[in-house]
Design a protein around this motif. Sequence first.
Motif, PDB file in Angstrom:
ATOM      1  N   SER A  11       0.779  -1.125  -0.145  1.00  0.00           N
ATOM      2  CA  SER A  11      -0.034   0.019  -0.088  1.00  0.00           C
ATOM      3  C   SER A  11       0.619   0.967   0.054  1.00  0.00           C
ATOM      4  O   SER A  11       0.555   2.349  -0.764  1.00  0.00           O
ATOM      5  CB  SER A  11      -0.878  -0.084   1.203  1.00  0.00           C
ATOM      6  OG  SER A  11      -2.021  -0.841   0.914  1.00  0.00           O
ATOM      7  N   HIS A  14       2.248   1.965  -3.215  1.00  0.00           N
ATOM      8  CA  HIS A  14       1.464   2.346  -4.445  1.00  0.00           C
ATOM      9  C   HIS A  14       1.236   4.058  -4.246  1.00  0.00           C
ATOM     10  O   HIS A  14       0.924   4.622  -5.381  1.00  0.00           O
ATOM     11  CB  HIS A  14      -0.248   1.804  -3.935  1.00  0.00           C
ATOM     12  CG  HIS A  14      -0.724   0.516  -4.260  1.00  0.00           C
ATOM     13  ND1 HIS A  14      -1.614  -0.271  -3.712  1.00  0.00           N
ATOM     14  CD2 HIS A  14       0.121  -0.297  -5.267  1.00  0.00           C
ATOM     15  CE1 HIS A  14      -1.535  -1.447  -4.097  1.00  0.00           C
ATOM     16  NE2 HIS A  14      -0.603  -1.697  -4.951  1.00  0.00           N
ATOM     17  N   GLU A  51       2.916  -9.092  -4.833  1.00  0.00           N
ATOM     18  CA  GLU A  51       1.485  -9.081  -4.776  1.00  0.00           C
ATOM     19  C   GLU A  51       1.077 -10.602  -5.579  1.00  0.00           C
ATOM     20  O   GLU A  51       0.096 -11.073  -4.586  1.00  0.00           O
ATOM     21  CB  GLU A  51       1.012  -8.098  -5.618  1.00  0.00           C
ATOM     22  CG  GLU A  51       0.819  -6.634  -5.113  1.00  0.00           C
ATOM     23  CD  GLU A  51       0.299  -5.743  -5.744  1.00  0.00           C
ATOM     24  OE1 GLU A  51       0.088  -4.731  -5.610  1.00  0.00           O
ATOM     25  OE2 GLU A  51       0.478  -5.913  -7.227  1.00  0.00           O
ATOM     26  N   GLU A  52       1.500 -11.120  -6.323  1.00  0.00           N
ATOM     27  CA  GLU A  52       1.297 -12.372  -6.939  1.00  0.00           C
ATOM     28  C   GLU A  52       1.639 -13.296  -6.060  1.00  0.00           C
ATOM     29  O   GLU A  52       0.925 -14.247  -5.785  1.00  0.00           O
ATOM     30  CB  GLU A  52       1.937 -12.509  -8.416  1.00  0.00           C
ATOM     31  CG  GLU A  52       1.541 -11.574  -9.204  1.00  0.00           C
ATOM     32  CD  GLU A  52       2.104 -11.598 -10.689  1.00  0.00           C
ATOM     33  OE1 GLU A  52       2.846 -12.315 -11.030  1.00  0.00           O
ATOM     34  OE2 GLU A  52       1.790 -10.586 -11.383  1.00  0.00           O
ATOM     35  N   GLY A  55      -0.997 -13.580  -3.282  1.00  0.00           N
ATOM     36  CA  GLY A  55      -2.239 -14.037  -4.024  1.00  0.00           C
ATOM     37  C   GLY A  55      -2.341 -15.266  -4.023  1.00  0.00           C
ATOM     38  O   GLY A  55      -3.279 -16.048  -3.728  1.00  0.00           O
ATOM     39  N   MET A  75      -5.793  -9.052 -11.583  1.00  0.00           N
ATOM     40  CA  MET A  75      -4.493  -8.528 -11.020  1.00  0.00           C
ATOM     41  C   MET A  75      -3.529  -8.966 -12.017  1.00  0.00           C
ATOM     42  O   MET A  75      -2.735  -7.913 -12.504  1.00  0.00           O
ATOM     43  CB  MET A  75      -4.248  -8.899  -9.542  1.00  0.00           C
ATOM     44  CG  MET A  75      -2.893  -8.240  -9.239  1.00  0.00           C
ATOM     45  SD  MET A  75      -2.243  -9.208  -7.669  1.00  0.00           S
ATOM     46  CE  MET A  75      -1.963 -10.496  -8.110  1.00  0.00           C
ATOM     47  N   HIS A  79      -1.438  -6.623 -14.475  1.00  0.00           N
ATOM     48  CA  HIS A  79       0.346  -6.537 -14.458  1.00  0.00           C
ATOM     49  C   HIS A  79       0.947  -6.562 -15.429  1.00  0.00           C
ATOM     50  O   HIS A  79       1.719  -5.827 -16.018  1.00  0.00           O
ATOM     51  CB  HIS A  79       0.625  -7.341 -13.400  1.00  0.00           C
ATOM     52  CG  HIS A  79       0.542  -7.195 -11.878  1.00  0.00           C
ATOM     53  ND1 HIS A  79       0.892  -8.163 -10.971  1.00  0.00           N
ATOM     54  CD2 HIS A  79      -0.006  -6.135 -11.191  1.00  0.00           C
ATOM     55  CE1 HIS A  79       0.400  -7.578  -9.632  1.00  0.00           C
ATOM     56  NE2 HIS A  79       0.002  -6.341 -10.023  1.00  0.00           N
ATOM     57  N   HIS A 109      -5.517   0.532 -11.465  1.00  0.00           N
ATOM     58  CA  HIS A 109      -5.076  -0.922 -11.012  1.00  0.00           C
ATOM     59  C   HIS A 109      -4.977  -0.459  -9.546  1.00  0.00           C
ATOM     60  O   HIS A 109      -5.096  -1.436  -8.866  1.00  0.00           O
ATOM     61  CB  HIS A 109      -3.495  -1.170 -11.701  1.00  0.00           C
ATOM     62  CG  HIS A 109      -3.111  -2.432 -11.040  1.00  0.00           C
ATOM     63  ND1 HIS A 109      -3.623  -3.755 -11.379  1.00  0.00           N
ATOM     64  CD2 HIS A 109      -1.816  -2.668 -10.453  1.00  0.00           C
ATOM     65  CE1 HIS A 109      -2.886  -4.594 -10.632  1.00  0.00           C
ATOM     66  NE2 HIS A 109      -1.963  -3.987 -10.279  1.00  0.00           N
ATOM     67  N   GLU A 113      -6.880  -2.603  -6.612  1.00  0.00           N
ATOM     68  CA  GLU A 113      -5.983  -3.514  -5.624  1.00  0.00           C
ATOM     69  C   GLU A 113      -6.432  -2.989  -4.247  1.00  0.00           C
ATOM     70  O   GLU A 113      -6.719  -3.833  -3.390  1.00  0.00           O
ATOM     71  CB  GLU A 113      -4.492  -3.249  -5.797  1.00  0.00           C
ATOM     72  CG  GLU A 113      -4.260  -4.257  -7.033  1.00  0.00           C
ATOM     73  CD  GLU A 113      -2.839  -4.225  -7.118  1.00  0.00           C
ATOM     74  OE1 GLU A 113      -2.248  -5.132  -7.794  1.00  0.00           O
ATOM     75  OE2 GLU A 113      -1.867  -3.420  -6.403  1.00  0.00           O
ATOM     76  N   GLU A 114      -6.406  -1.697  -4.058  1.00  0.00           N
ATOM     77  CA  GLU A 114      -6.788  -1.025  -2.581  1.00  0.00           C
ATOM     78  C   GLU A 114      -8.145  -1.248  -2.247  1.00  0.00           C
ATOM     79  O   GLU A 114      -8.430  -1.592  -1.106  1.00  0.00           O
ATOM     80  CB  GLU A 114      -6.300   0.220  -2.503  1.00  0.00           C
ATOM     81  CG  GLU A 114      -4.795   0.565  -2.556  1.00  0.00           C
ATOM     82  CD  GLU A 114      -4.080   0.302  -1.388  1.00  0.00           C
ATOM     83  OE1 GLU A 114      -4.625   0.149  -0.357  1.00  0.00           O
ATOM     84  OE2 GLU A 114      -3.078   0.052  -1.457  1.00  0.00           O
ATOM     85  N   LEU A 117      -9.365  -6.004  -4.089  1.00  0.00           N
ATOM     86  CA  LEU A 117      -8.398  -7.149  -4.020  1.00  0.00           C
ATOM     87  C   LEU A 117      -8.140  -7.121  -2.484  1.00  0.00           C
ATOM     88  O   LEU A 117      -7.995  -8.209  -1.986  1.00  0.00           O
ATOM     89  CB  LEU A 117      -7.333  -7.145  -5.039  1.00  0.00           C
ATOM     90  CG  LEU A 117      -6.386  -8.257  -4.595  1.00  0.00           C
ATOM     91  CD1 LEU A 117      -6.966  -9.561  -4.814  1.00  0.00           C
ATOM     92  CD2 LEU A 117      -5.201  -8.186  -5.708  1.00  0.00           C
ATOM     93  N   PHE A 118      -7.394  -6.081  -2.103  1.00  0.00           N
ATOM     94  CA  PHE A 118      -6.531  -6.077  -0.727  1.00  0.00           C
ATOM     95  C   PHE A 118      -7.727  -6.162   0.415  1.00  0.00           C
ATOM     96  O   PHE A 118      -7.825  -6.991   1.346  1.00  0.00           O
ATOM     97  CB  PHE A 118      -5.938  -4.772  -0.404  1.00  0.00           C
ATOM     98  CG  PHE A 118      -4.436  -4.706  -1.078  1.00  0.00           C
ATOM     99  CD1 PHE A 118      -4.077  -5.939  -1.922  1.00  0.00           C
ATOM    100  CD2 PHE A 118      -3.580  -3.880  -0.844  1.00  0.00           C
ATOM    101  CE1 PHE A 118      -2.960  -5.623  -2.905  1.00  0.00           C
ATOM    102  CE2 PHE A 118      -2.413  -3.873  -1.426  1.00  0.00           C
ATOM    103  CZ  PHE A 118      -1.913  -4.729  -2.625  1.00  0.00           C
TER     104      PHE A 118
END
Length: 134
Positions: A11, A14, A51-52, A55, A75, A79, A109, A113-114, A117-118
Amino acid sequence: MQRHESLRPLSREHHQTLQIARRLQSGEPDADLRQDLSAHRADLKAHFAAEESIGRQALMQCPDDTILAELLDRMQREHRQIEKLLVEMLDEAGGSATGRRLGELLVAHVRFEERELFNRLQEGCLAGQAGEPA
């Protein structure tokens, strides 16, 4: 919302990416911006790998979470798109239109993610819960 400890560094990273994205969106990429992109490229590669990895670990803990699987797939696709546009920019084949597309994609993106996904990761699998978040 307080981020899970494994997501906090991502984060924070980002923020730097958003600064570069805003510069890309603002106009013609100059030598300084290309230099900053070049320097940020290795950071992005490591960021994407982290991140991957998180995940994959989360999906192993929650293999039945189809929503998480879809988010992780998105995601990874994004990427690859970011990497492709970044290569275009650094090869100087990309001008202001490529820069704007890259900037827009980076902003979208990071927001994805924020906001999605997160949140899914920390409310579900990273919190030790399988399935739907509470």
